[in-house]
Write a protein that holds these residues in place. Structure first.
Motif, PDB file in Angstrom:
ATOM      1  N   THR A   1     -16.217  -6.879  -8.337  1.00  0.00           N
ATOM      2  CA  THR A   1     -15.066  -7.533  -7.719  1.00  0.00           C
ATOM      3  C   THR A   1     -13.878  -7.655  -8.675  1.00  0.00           C
ATOM      4  O   THR A   1     -12.750  -7.321  -8.314  1.00  0.00           O
ATOM      5  CB  THR A   1     -15.459  -8.931  -7.201  1.00  0.00           C
ATOM      6  OG1 THR A   1     -16.568  -8.793  -6.330  1.00  0.00           O
ATOM      7  CG2 THR A   1     -14.315  -9.586  -6.474  1.00  0.00           C
ATOM      8  N   VAL A   2     -14.126  -8.113  -9.873  1.00  0.00           N
ATOM      9  CA  VAL A   2     -13.034  -8.349 -10.821  1.00  0.00           C
ATOM     10  C   VAL A   2     -12.351  -7.034 -11.228  1.00  0.00           C
ATOM     11  O   VAL A   2     -11.117  -6.950 -11.175  1.00  0.00           O
ATOM     12  CB  VAL A   2     -13.533  -9.145 -12.050  1.00  0.00           C
ATOM     13  CG1 VAL A   2     -12.454  -9.250 -13.115  1.00  0.00           C
ATOM     14  CG2 VAL A   2     -13.989 -10.536 -11.616  1.00  0.00           C
ATOM     15  N   PRO A   3     -13.093  -5.982 -11.623  1.00  0.00           N
ATOM     16  CA  PRO A   3     -12.396  -4.726 -11.931  1.00  0.00           C
ATOM     17  C   PRO A   3     -11.673  -4.141 -10.719  1.00  0.00           C
ATOM     18  O   PRO A   3     -10.583  -3.569 -10.861  1.00  0.00           O
ATOM     19  CB  PRO A   3     -13.513  -3.790 -12.389  1.00  0.00           C
ATOM     20  CG  PRO A   3     -14.609  -4.684 -12.825  1.00  0.00           C
ATOM     21  CD  PRO A   3     -14.509  -5.900 -11.965  1.00  0.00           C
ATOM     22  N   LEU A   4     -12.242  -4.269  -9.545  1.00  0.00           N
ATOM     23  CA  LEU A   4     -11.595  -3.758  -8.345  1.00  0.00           C
ATOM     24  C   LEU A   4     -10.301  -4.519  -8.066  1.00  0.00           C
ATOM     25  O   LEU A   4      -9.279  -3.908  -7.730  1.00  0.00           O
ATOM     26  CB  LEU A   4     -12.541  -3.864  -7.146  1.00  0.00           C
ATOM     27  CG  LEU A   4     -12.062  -3.223  -5.851  1.00  0.00           C
ATOM     28  CD1 LEU A   4     -11.836  -1.734  -6.051  1.00  0.00           C
ATOM     29  CD2 LEU A   4     -13.077  -3.450  -4.753  1.00  0.00           C
ATOM     30  N   LEU A   5     -10.318  -5.818  -8.233  1.00  0.00           N
ATOM     31  CA  LEU A   5      -9.110  -6.624  -8.054  1.00  0.00           C
ATOM     32  C   LEU A   5      -8.041  -6.225  -9.079  1.00  0.00           C
ATOM     33  O   LEU A   5      -6.866  -6.084  -8.741  1.00  0.00           O
ATOM     34  CB  LEU A   5      -9.432  -8.113  -8.181  1.00  0.00           C
ATOM     35  CG  LEU A   5      -8.271  -9.083  -8.017  1.00  0.00           C
ATOM     36  CD1 LEU A   5      -7.664  -8.963  -6.627  1.00  0.00           C
ATOM     37  CD2 LEU A   5      -8.726 -10.501  -8.282  1.00  0.00           C
ATOM     38  N   GLY A   6      -8.440  -6.014 -10.323  1.00  0.00           N
ATOM     39  CA  GLY A   6      -7.504  -5.570 -11.350  1.00  0.00           C
ATOM     40  C   GLY A   6      -6.904  -4.215 -11.014  1.00  0.00           C
ATOM     41  O   GLY A   6      -5.709  -3.984 -11.195  1.00  0.00           O
ATOM     42  N   PHE A   7      -7.726  -3.296 -10.504  1.00  0.00           N
ATOM     43  CA  PHE A   7      -7.250  -1.967 -10.113  1.00  0.00           C
ATOM     44  C   PHE A   7      -6.227  -2.068  -8.993  1.00  0.00           C
ATOM     45  O   PHE A   7      -5.209  -1.383  -9.014  1.00  0.00           O
ATOM     46  CB  PHE A   7      -8.441  -1.109  -9.678  1.00  0.00           C
ATOM     47  CG  PHE A   7      -8.069   0.285  -9.288  1.00  0.00           C
ATOM     48  CD1 PHE A   7      -7.766   1.231 -10.243  1.00  0.00           C
ATOM     49  CD2 PHE A   7      -8.014   0.648  -7.954  1.00  0.00           C
ATOM     50  CE1 PHE A   7      -7.414   2.520  -9.884  1.00  0.00           C
ATOM     51  CE2 PHE A   7      -7.665   1.927  -7.579  1.00  0.00           C
ATOM     52  CZ  PHE A   7      -7.362   2.873  -8.547  1.00  0.00           C
ATOM     53  N   VAL A   8      -6.478  -2.929  -8.025  1.00  0.00           N
ATOM     54  CA  VAL A   8      -5.542  -3.109  -6.906  1.00  0.00           C
ATOM     55  C   VAL A   8      -4.211  -3.683  -7.404  1.00  0.00           C
ATOM     56  O   VAL A   8      -3.141  -3.218  -7.005  1.00  0.00           O
ATOM     57  CB  VAL A   8      -6.165  -4.012  -5.819  1.00  0.00           C
ATOM     58  CG1 VAL A   8      -5.135  -4.453  -4.803  1.00  0.00           C
ATOM     59  CG2 VAL A   8      -7.320  -3.291  -5.136  1.00  0.00           C
ATOM     60  N   ILE A   9      -4.273  -4.647  -8.298  1.00  0.00           N
ATOM     61  CA  ILE A   9      -3.052  -5.258  -8.827  1.00  0.00           C
ATOM     62  C   ILE A   9      -2.247  -4.234  -9.619  1.00  0.00           C
ATOM     63  O   ILE A   9      -1.026  -4.098  -9.430  1.00  0.00           O
ATOM     64  CB  ILE A   9      -3.381  -6.492  -9.690  1.00  0.00           C
ATOM     65  CG1 ILE A   9      -3.910  -7.613  -8.795  1.00  0.00           C
ATOM     66  CG2 ILE A   9      -2.154  -6.958 -10.476  1.00  0.00           C
ATOM     67  CD1 ILE A   9      -4.481  -8.791  -9.548  1.00  0.00           C
ATOM     68  N   ILE A  10      -2.919  -3.481 -10.506  1.00  0.00           N
ATOM     69  CA  ILE A  10      -2.224  -2.463 -11.295  1.00  0.00           C
ATOM     70  C   ILE A  10      -1.656  -1.377 -10.381  1.00  0.00           C
ATOM     71  O   ILE A  10      -0.535  -0.895 -10.583  1.00  0.00           O
ATOM     72  CB  ILE A  10      -3.174  -1.846 -12.346  1.00  0.00           C
ATOM     73  CG1 ILE A  10      -3.547  -2.879 -13.388  1.00  0.00           C
ATOM     74  CG2 ILE A  10      -2.553  -0.616 -13.009  1.00  0.00           C
ATOM     75  CD1 ILE A  10      -2.401  -3.403 -14.207  1.00  0.00           C
ATOM     76  N   GLY A  11      -2.399  -0.985  -9.366  1.00  0.00           N
ATOM     77  CA  GLY A  11      -1.910   0.007  -8.414  1.00  0.00           C
ATOM     78  C   GLY A  11      -0.658  -0.474  -7.702  1.00  0.00           C
ATOM     79  O   GLY A  11       0.295   0.284  -7.530  1.00  0.00           O
ATOM     80  N   TYR A  12      -0.657  -1.731  -7.283  1.00  0.00           N
ATOM     81  CA  TYR A  12       0.512  -2.313  -6.614  1.00  0.00           C
ATOM     82  C   TYR A  12       1.729  -2.307  -7.540  1.00  0.00           C
ATOM     83  O   TYR A  12       2.836  -1.955  -7.131  1.00  0.00           O
ATOM     84  CB  TYR A  12       0.194  -3.740  -6.159  1.00  0.00           C
ATOM     85  CG  TYR A  12       1.367  -4.448  -5.540  1.00  0.00           C
ATOM     86  CD1 TYR A  12       1.737  -4.181  -4.227  1.00  0.00           C
ATOM     87  CD2 TYR A  12       2.112  -5.369  -6.262  1.00  0.00           C
ATOM     88  CE1 TYR A  12       2.826  -4.822  -3.644  1.00  0.00           C
ATOM     89  CE2 TYR A  12       3.198  -6.017  -5.694  1.00  0.00           C
ATOM     90  CZ  TYR A  12       3.549  -5.735  -4.390  1.00  0.00           C
ATOM     91  OH  TYR A  12       4.629  -6.368  -3.824  1.00  0.00           O
ATOM     92  N   VAL A  13       1.517  -2.688  -8.789  1.00  0.00           N
ATOM     93  CA  VAL A  13       2.619  -2.716  -9.756  1.00  0.00           C
ATOM     94  C   VAL A  13       3.160  -1.305  -9.982  1.00  0.00           C
ATOM     95  O   VAL A  13       4.376  -1.093 -10.023  1.00  0.00           O
ATOM     96  CB  VAL A  13       2.160  -3.351 -11.081  1.00  0.00           C
ATOM     97  CG1 VAL A  13       3.192  -3.158 -12.181  1.00  0.00           C
ATOM     98  CG2 VAL A  13       1.866  -4.832 -10.882  1.00  0.00           C
ATOM     99  N   LEU A  14       2.264  -0.326 -10.126  1.00  0.00           N
ATOM    100  CA  LEU A  14       2.711   1.043 -10.366  1.00  0.00           C
ATOM    101  C   LEU A  14       3.471   1.625  -9.178  1.00  0.00           C
ATOM    102  O   LEU A  14       4.459   2.330  -9.350  1.00  0.00           O
ATOM    103  CB  LEU A  14       1.518   1.934 -10.710  1.00  0.00           C
ATOM    104  CG  LEU A  14       0.916   1.721 -12.088  1.00  0.00           C
ATOM    105  CD1 LEU A  14      -0.337   2.564 -12.259  1.00  0.00           C
ATOM    106  CD2 LEU A  14       1.923   2.028 -13.172  1.00  0.00           C
TER     107      LEU A  14
END
Length: 54
Positions: free
Chosen positions: A4-17
């Motif tokens: 869950t935590v790495p997936l949430l981080g990936f989604v946040i970084i993807g949104y920022v990019l």
């Protein structure tokens, strides 16, 4: 939790990019390219790429 935590981080970084300015994307790609060149040079000269603490 370990997924869950790495997936949430990936989604946040993807949104920022996706929403980043074009200049920020270019700057990030240039910085990535510099890092790859440094890695290749270190590997070709036989030096290690490990971080040493202390």
């Amino acid at each position: 939790m370990h997924l869950t935590v790495p997936l949430l981080g990936f989604v946040i970084i993807g949104y920022v990019l996706v929403n980043a300015d074009a200049n920020a994307k270019i700057g990030g790609l240039v910085w990535l390219a510099v890092g790859v060149v440094v890695l290749v040079v270190l590997r070709m000269t036989g030096r290690t790429t490990e971080l040493k603490v202390g």
